[in-house]
Write a protein that holds these residues in place. Structure first.
Motif, short mmCIF file in Angstrom:
data_model
loop_
_atom_site.label_atom_id
_atom_site.label_comp_id
_atom_site.label_asym_id
_atom_site.label_seq_id
_atom_site.Cartn_x
_atom_site.Cartn_y
_atom_site.Cartn_z
N PRO A 73 15.22 1.70 -2.27
CA PRO A 73 16.24 2.64 -2.75
C PRO A 73 17.20 1.95 -3.71
O PRO A 73 17.45 0.74 -3.61
N ASP A 74 17.72 2.71 -4.62
CA ASP A 74 18.67 2.19 -5.60
C ASP A 74 20.00 1.89 -4.92
O ASP A 74 20.55 2.73 -4.21
N ARG A 75 20.54 0.68 -5.12
CA ARG A 75 21.81 0.32 -4.50
C ARG A 75 22.97 1.12 -5.07
O ARG A 75 23.93 1.41 -4.39
N VAL A 76 22.88 1.46 -6.35
CA VAL A 76 23.96 2.20 -6.99
C VAL A 76 23.97 3.65 -6.51
O VAL A 76 25.01 4.29 -6.46
N GLY A 77 22.81 4.15 -6.15
CA GLY A 77 22.73 5.50 -5.62
C GLY A 77 22.48 6.57 -6.67
O GLY A 77 22.74 7.74 -6.46
N ASN A 78 21.98 6.17 -7.84
CA ASN A 78 21.72 7.17 -8.88
C ASN A 78 20.30 7.71 -8.81
O ASN A 78 19.85 8.38 -9.74
N GLY A 79 19.60 7.43 -7.71
CA GLY A 79 18.29 8.04 -7.51
C GLY A 79 17.14 7.36 -8.20
O GLY A 79 16.04 7.88 -8.21
N THR A 80 17.35 6.20 -8.80
CA THR A 80 16.25 5.52 -9.48
C THR A 80 15.82 4.32 -8.65
O THR A 80 16.22 3.19 -8.91
N GLY A 81 15.03 4.58 -7.62
CA GLY A 81 14.53 3.50 -6.78
C GLY A 81 13.55 2.64 -7.55
O GLY A 81 13.14 2.96 -8.67
N GLU A 82 13.16 1.55 -6.95
CA GLU A 82 12.26 0.61 -7.60
C GLU A 82 10.98 0.49 -6.79
O GLU A 82 11.02 0.32 -5.57
N LEU A 83 9.85 0.58 -7.47
CA LEU A 83 8.56 0.41 -6.83
C LEU A 83 8.25 -1.08 -6.79
O LEU A 83 8.26 -1.75 -7.82
N ILE A 84 8.00 -1.61 -5.61
CA ILE A 84 7.63 -3.01 -5.43
C ILE A 84 6.15 -3.05 -5.06
O ILE A 84 5.69 -2.28 -4.22
N VAL A 85 5.41 -3.93 -5.70
CA VAL A 85 4.00 -4.11 -5.40
C VAL A 85 3.80 -5.57 -5.01
O VAL A 85 4.11 -6.47 -5.79
N VAL A 86 3.30 -5.78 -3.81
CA VAL A 86 3.08 -7.12 -3.29
C VAL A 86 1.59 -7.34 -3.12
O VAL A 86 0.90 -6.49 -2.56
N LEU A 87 1.10 -8.47 -3.61
CA LEU A 87 -0.27 -8.88 -3.38
C LEU A 87 -0.26 -9.95 -2.29
O LEU A 87 0.54 -10.87 -2.34
N SER A 88 -1.16 -9.81 -1.33
CA SER A 88 -1.21 -10.77 -0.23
C SER A 88 -2.66 -11.12 0.08
O SER A 88 -3.54 -10.27 -0.03
N THR A 89 -2.86 -12.36 0.46
CA THR A 89 -4.20 -12.75 0.92
C THR A 89 -4.38 -12.42 2.39
O THR A 89 -5.46 -12.64 2.93
N ILE A 90 -3.35 -11.89 3.03
CA ILE A 90 -3.46 -11.43 4.42
C ILE A 90 -4.06 -10.03 4.37
O ILE A 90 -3.39 -9.06 4.04
N THR A 91 -5.35 -9.95 4.66
CA THR A 91 -6.06 -8.68 4.50
C THR A 91 -6.25 -7.93 5.82
O THR A 91 -6.64 -6.77 5.81
N GLU A 92 -5.99 -8.60 6.93
CA GLU A 92 -6.13 -7.95 8.24
C GLU A 92 -4.84 -7.22 8.59
O GLU A 92 -3.74 -7.68 8.26
N LEU A 93 -4.97 -6.08 9.29
CA LEU A 93 -3.80 -5.30 9.68
C LEU A 93 -3.13 -5.82 10.95
O LEU A 93 -1.94 -5.60 11.15
N ALA A 94 -3.88 -6.50 11.80
CA ALA A 94 -3.33 -6.96 13.07
C ALA A 94 -4.07 -8.21 13.50
O ALA A 94 -4.99 -8.67 12.84
N GLY A 95 -3.64 -8.74 14.63
CA GLY A 95 -4.29 -9.93 15.18
C GLY A 95 -3.62 -11.21 14.70
O GLY A 95 -2.61 -11.18 14.00
N ASP A 96 -4.21 -12.33 15.08
CA ASP A 96 -3.64 -13.64 14.74
C ASP A 96 -3.59 -13.88 13.23
O ASP A 96 -2.71 -14.57 12.74
N ASN A 97 -4.55 -13.34 12.50
CA ASN A 97 -4.60 -13.55 11.04
C ASN A 97 -4.12 -12.32 10.26
O ASN A 97 -4.36 -12.24 9.07
#
Length: 182
Positions: free
Chosen positions: A62-86
């Motif tokens: 969400p935008d900190r200023v509150g003018n409705g222009t949020g920011e899309l964040i895209v993260v790339l990760s080598t962690i491909t499993e949803l759960a478990g030790d890895n």
């Protein structure tokens, strides 16, 4: 994936032409990229992989200023499993990414603003290097504490205050020596 994230294949940029197309075709066909040995042309001449499996996490901040222009964040990760030790959930990876940038900001404050760009530590002996590093850390902590108190008094988010501006103001107003309580 069930949590809204998705997998992608990253190919070394120097791989071009027909080889790149074969790798892309294998990825699009659902080849098991976690088993890179099953993918044709997956290694370079030195035996290093040229294709990597990554998980893509997209979320809005969400935008900190509150003018409705949020920011899309895209993260790339080598962690491909949803759960478990890895594995890790998408929200856990988003929080870790944000914390990483908090660290990067602190490193920038120390190296660029407090010490100064391009400057190296003056000390030559190990004990004096430790002393100089601790001095920088103590001063950084003192400035961070001052900005945290100032932001709390003004009911502001501490991240909204500029470390560089606070440092300049302190340098302008501080006498030759400053008394910082332990």
């Amino acid at each position: 994936m069930p949590d809204g994230t998705y997998l992608t294949a990253l190919i070394t940029p120097t791989i071009r032409g027909h080889r790149r197309e074969r790798l892309l075709a294998a990825a699009r066909a659902g080849a098991d990229l976690s088993d890179i040995n099953a993918v044709p042309d997956a290694y370079d001449q030195r035996g290093l992989p040229v294709i990597h499996l990554a998980r893509v996490i997209e979320y809005d901040v969400p935008d900190r200023v509150g003018n409705g222009t949020g920011e899309l964040i895209v993260v790339l990760s080598t962690i491909t499993e949803l759960a478990g030790d890895n594995g890790a959930r998408a929200d856990e990876l988003a929080v870790a990414y944000n914390e990483r940038w908090e660290e990067e900001t602190a490193n920038d404050q120390l190296k660029t603003h407090l010490r100064g760009p391009g400057r190296v530590l003056r000390s030559r002996l190990p004990d004096l290097v430790h002393q100089e590093v601790w001095a920088y850390l103590i001063v950084h902590h003192a400035i961070s504490e001052l900005t945290a108190r100032a932001s709390a008094a003004a009911d502001l988010n501490p991240d909204s205050l500029s470390f560089a501006k606070a440092l300049r103001m302190i340098r302008r107003t501080a006498p030759g020596t400053a008394d910082i309580s332990p």
